[in-house]
Motif scaffolding. Structure first.
Motif, mmCIF file in Angstrom:
data_model
loop_
_atom_site.group_PDB
_atom_site.id
_atom_site.type_symbol
_atom_site.label_atom_id
_atom_site.label_comp_id
_atom_site.label_asym_id
_atom_site.label_seq_id
_atom_site.Cartn_x
_atom_site.Cartn_y
_atom_site.Cartn_z
ATOM 1 N N LEU A 167 0.821 -1.214 0.000
ATOM 2 C CA LEU A 167 0.000 0.000 0.000
ATOM 3 C C LEU A 167 0.856 1.266 0.000
ATOM 4 N N SER A 168 1.986 1.224 0.695
ATOM 5 C CA SER A 168 2.899 2.374 0.679
ATOM 6 C C SER A 168 3.436 2.606 -0.728
ATOM 7 N N TRP A 169 3.835 1.530 -1.390
ATOM 8 C CA TRP A 169 4.315 1.660 -2.762
ATOM 9 C C TRP A 169 3.203 2.180 -3.672
ATOM 10 N N HIS A 170 2.003 1.658 -3.491
ATOM 11 C CA HIS A 170 0.880 2.099 -4.325
ATOM 12 C C HIS A 170 0.630 3.595 -4.144
ATOM 13 N N GLU A 171 0.663 4.045 -2.908
ATOM 14 C CA GLU A 171 0.458 5.468 -2.626
ATOM 15 C C GLU A 171 1.500 6.317 -3.346
ATOM 16 N N LYS A 172 2.760 5.891 -3.291
ATOM 17 C CA LYS A 172 3.837 6.658 -3.928
ATOM 18 C C LYS A 172 3.720 6.635 -5.447
ATOM 19 N N VAL A 173 3.322 5.484 -6.020
ATOM 20 C CA VAL A 173 3.173 5.402 -7.477
ATOM 21 C C VAL A 173 2.073 6.350 -7.942
ATOM 22 N N VAL A 174 0.941 6.357 -7.245
ATOM 23 C CA VAL A 174 -0.161 7.250 -7.630
ATOM 24 C C VAL A 174 0.242 8.707 -7.438
ATOM 25 N N GLU A 175 1.029 8.968 -6.417
ATOM 26 C CA GLU A 175 1.519 10.321 -6.170
ATOM 27 C C GLU A 175 2.386 10.808 -7.325
ATOM 28 N N ILE A 176 3.212 9.920 -7.869
ATOM 29 C CA ILE A 176 4.144 10.287 -8.948
ATOM 30 C C ILE A 176 3.459 10.228 -10.319
ATOM 31 N N ALA A 177 2.785 9.107 -10.620
ATOM 32 C CA ALA A 177 2.250 8.881 -11.961
ATOM 33 C C ALA A 177 0.791 9.277 -12.114
ATOM 34 N N GLY A 178 0.096 9.513 -11.018
ATOM 35 C CA GLY A 178 -1.312 9.873 -11.094
ATOM 36 C C GLY A 178 -2.207 8.646 -11.221
ATOM 37 N N THR A 179 -3.491 8.903 -11.310
ATOM 38 C CA THR A 179 -4.454 7.808 -11.385
ATOM 39 C C THR A 179 -4.478 7.135 -12.753
ATOM 40 N N GLY A 180 -3.811 7.717 -13.721
ATOM 41 C CA GLY A 180 -3.726 7.100 -15.043
ATOM 42 C C GLY A 180 -3.083 5.729 -14.991
ATOM 43 N N ALA A 181 -2.141 5.534 -14.081
ATOM 44 C CA ALA A 181 -1.505 4.224 -13.935
ATOM 45 C C ALA A 181 -2.533 3.174 -13.546
ATOM 46 N N ILE A 182 -3.449 3.527 -12.684
ATOM 47 C CA ILE A 182 -4.485 2.581 -12.247
ATOM 48 C C ILE A 182 -5.390 2.226 -13.422
#
Length: 192
Positions: A167-182
């Motif tokens: 979940l920590s990694w997921h939070e950081k990825v969304v912070e950097i790449a935005g919700t487009g990654a999801i």
């Protein structure tokens, strides 16, 4: 009134499903032997031993075994989770920022998101099963996971921290790449 010969209408052209052939939506992947995935895992562990977590993560994310069998995909998931658990929390954002700034950064973070979701699903499936070895339920309803290496957590940490790492990694990825990654992960038909 004009007469229309309905037999001459190309009904396949009107079908929204046939607008995109299956080959286009899910490109075929070359089969990858498990031995090749094992050698990649060995290479990533060597990079980890040298202290080069970023190179290990990039190697794992650039060489996704889409054409591998389930055993090979599980092996690669374990490798990715091992790499993620070896990276300190303060190093996450700078590392992800460097990955995202690279020419293939968006794709790398999308692949990382796939592995995060697969790791969460694996952790959730294991924790929800009462017959799973290494999982114990407490009176409070909280489950503890032992054998944490299996879930991408450092050994000896049996507090169910595997999910918190993911979940920590997921939070950081969304912070950097935005919700487009999801969104891209949810619509991609290739599985890791």
């Amino acid at each position: 009134m004009a007469t229309i010969n309905y037999r001459l209408i190309d009904v396949d052209a009107l079908d929204p499903e046939s607008a995109f052939p299956a080959e286009l939506l899910t490109p075929p992947c070359d089969p990858i032997p498990t031995s090749e995935i094992q050698s990649l895992a060995t290479h990533c562990r060597q990079l980890l031993q040298r202290g080069d977590q970023e190179a290990a993560l990039v190697a794992a994310l650039e060489n996704v075994p889409y054409g591998g069998d389930e055993q090979g995909k599980e092996l690669h998931l374990g490798t990715v989770l091992e790499i993620l658990s070896s990276i300190k929390a303060v190093e996450m954002s700078p590392l992800l920022g460097r990955l995202y700034a690279s020419p293939s950064g968006t794709e790398l973070l999308d692949v990382l998101t796939k592995y995060l979701y697969k790791g969460m699903a694996r952790h959730n499936n294991s924790a929800s099963s009462t017959s799973t070895p290494g999982v114990s339920s407490h009176a409070t309803g909280v489950s503890s996971v032992s054998g944490a290496r299996e879930y991408g957590v450092a050994p000896g940490r049996g507090d169910g921290g595997g999910m918190s790492v993911l979940l920590s990694w997921h939070e950081k990825v969304v912070e950097i790449a935005g919700t487009g990654a999801i969104v891209r992960v949810m619509t991609d038909r290739r599985t890791v």
